[in-house]
Design an enzyme around this catalytic site. Structure first.
Site, mmCIF file in Angstrom:
data_model
loop_
_atom_site.group_PDB
_atom_site.id
_atom_site.type_symbol
_atom_site.label_atom_id
_atom_site.label_comp_id
_atom_site.label_asym_id
_atom_site.label_seq_id
_atom_site.Cartn_x
_atom_site.Cartn_y
_atom_site.Cartn_z
ATOM 1 N N LYS A 186 0.830 -1.201 0.000
ATOM 2 C CA LYS A 186 0.000 0.000 0.000
ATOM 3 C C LYS A 186 0.875 1.266 0.000
ATOM 4 C CE LYS A 186 -4.084 -1.838 -0.201
ATOM 5 N NZ LYS A 186 -3.676 -3.208 -0.569
HETATM 6 C C1 LIG Z 1 -9.899 -2.051 -1.756
HETATM 7 C C2 LIG Z 1 -9.275 -2.891 -0.682
HETATM 8 N N1 LIG Z 1 -9.985 -3.185 0.416
HETATM 9 C C3 LIG Z 1 -9.467 -3.915 1.409
HETATM 10 C C4 LIG Z 1 -8.173 -4.407 1.333
HETATM 11 C C5 LIG Z 1 -7.652 -5.284 2.441
HETATM 12 O O1 LIG Z 1 -6.496 -4.812 3.025
HETATM 13 P P1 LIG Z 1 -5.461 -5.821 3.749
HETATM 14 O O2 LIG Z 1 -4.652 -6.482 2.697
HETATM 15 O O3 LIG Z 1 -4.638 -4.913 4.608
HETATM 16 O O4 LIG Z 1 -6.279 -6.767 4.558
HETATM 17 C C6 LIG Z 1 -7.395 -4.134 0.217
HETATM 18 C C7 LIG Z 1 -6.018 -4.656 0.087
HETATM 19 O O5 LIG Z 1 -5.528 -4.901 -0.995
HETATM 20 C C8 LIG Z 1 -7.962 -3.361 -0.833
HETATM 21 O O6 LIG Z 1 -7.269 -3.083 -1.936
#
Ligand SMILES: Cc1ncc(COP(=O)(O)O)c(C=O)c1O
Length: 396
Positions: A186
């Site tokens: 990210k």
């Molecule tokens: C749009 C979106 N929502 C939720 C998430 C979930 O995040 P995490 O990987 O930290 O659980 C991501 C991660 O790629 C995402 O791109």
């Protein structure tokens, strides 16, 4: 979304602070921690950056979505409207809450189309979760108007949009709660991590309890003296992850600035090419610029251009229509409702059949779309080479 590109002494220093105390837990141990409260510091800084009244750091963006749903009272049997272009975590969190994802069409913002929400509304709809995909905004003001008019909870999935804003207001601050991811790819990263923000103190308190087994955190240094107003779970962040994230958060301005510059340089050159149009960005000043998303004339052309870009060494160009990642078309596990065990929504009389969901307008948009990652570490020469290669592919 490459915070990991700029790890340096700052991250090392924050992590060493924690290791030198031996306190990896975010709560308590006041004496031993020598004044280091990395998760708390991160939360304070996230509030400053986003303008939100409260922030809670947690273990992932997926956890952030689960926390937000629980804190806003979205649970068993509730329908939640979401877009078909997102990461699987958006619907996983909803299903894990016992709620029911309902898909509505997107538009050329690559996000939920506010004019198509009504078609997805039923008397069971409880919430809308727009996703600010690829670093930029949904039509969040109009989506909020819709939610307010219909009495629905608005939770923003801003997991991909840290540093993004709309009309000067940070994404994630329009709804009751906003969610961020700080996973390893990210804009900034904790390694693994996530966060929720809100202006409502009661929602923050609920989130703070839910993410830590229901603890009210009022027992002082004695965790055993905490009461448990609600049932919760463990979505806590560790101080080590928070420490990495804190150093990264302090670099956010620099990251966004470089991304914007690199994106603008490539976009200006691509704008001169025939048949290329760009994702609609309602407020260009609020684009976090993690991706350059563009459209080709049709699906066949987008597919062949995406392959040709890869072959020409232009990396990081995703054609989501064909991959299994971010678009409904290939979410086989959802279409088959393949849970590890029986899912709460299987108990519903009106159990949804996701194999039959049709989103023709979204197909028409994602089928023509390619999204190019913007990196921080590109030199001017690498950007020039990239532009030359892109031009050659498109003009072929
Ligand atoms: C749009 C979106 N929502 C939720 C998430 C979930 O995040 P995490 O990987 O930290 O659980 C991501 C991660 O790629 C995402 O791109």
């Amino acid at each position: 979304m490459p915070g990991f590109e700029i790890f340096g002494d700052e991250e090392r220093k924050e992590v060493m602070d924690v290791l030198e105390t031996g306190v990896l837990f975010r709560y308590g141990f006041e004496g031993a921690r020598k004044g280091h409260w990395k998760a708390k510091e991160f939360e304070k800084k996230l509030c400053e950056i986003t303008g939100a009244g409260h922030a809670l750091l947690c273990s992932s963006g997926t956890a952030a979505l689960s926390i937000a749903l629980a804190s806003c009272g979205v649970g068993a049997g509730d329908e939640v409207i979401i877009p078909p272009f997102t990461f699987v975590a958006t619907f996983e969190a909803i299903i894990n809450a016992g709620a029911v994802p309902v898909f509505a069409e997107i538009d050329e913002t690559l996000c939920l189309d506010p004019d198509k929400l009504d078609a997805a509304l039923t008397d069971r709809t409880r919430a809308v979760v727009p996703v600010h995909m690829c670093g930029a905004m949904a039509k969040i003001d109009r989506i909020k108007e819709f939610c307010d008019a219909k009495g629905l909870v608005l939770i923003e999935d801003a997991c991909q949009a840290l540093g993004g804003s709309f009309k000067g207001r940070h994404l994630g601050t329009f709804g009751s709660m906003g969610c961020f991811s700080f996973d390893s790819v990210k804009t900034i990263t904790c390694g693994e991590g996530g966060g929720v923000i809100t202006d409502q103190k009661e929602l923050y308190q609920r989130a703070d309890q839910y993410a830590d087994h229901g603890h009210d955190h009022l027992g002082g240094s004695d965790r055993g003296a905490d009461d448990h107003p609600i049932l919760g779970t463990n979505f806590r962040i560790s101080e080590l992850n928070a420490a990495v994230g804190l150093a990264q958060l302090n670099k956010l301005d620099r990251i966004i600035k470089i991304q914007r510059k690199n994106k603008q340089t490539i976009k200006e050159e691509m704008a001169t090419l025939p048949g290329i149009t760009f994702r609609k960005i309602l407020d260009p000043a609020g684009d976090s610029a993690t991706f350059l998303s563009f459209f080709l004339e049709d699906e066949a052309r987008a597919r062949s251009v995406s392959k040709a870009l890869g072959a020409a060494g232009v990396d990081g160009c995703a054609y989501y229509f064909d991959n299994n990642w971010h678009y409904l078309r290939h979410w086989h596990h959802l279409k088959n409702l393949s849970g590890a065990a029986k899912l709460p929504l299987e108990l519903l009389d009106n159990k949804p059949d996701y194999s039959k969901v049709e989103v023709p307008l979204s197909d028409g948009i994602i089928g023509r779309n390619i999204s190019m990652q913007i990196k921080l570490g590109w030199t001017d020469q690498e950007i020039d080479q990239r532009i030359k290669a892109i031009k050659k592919v498109i003009q072929n």
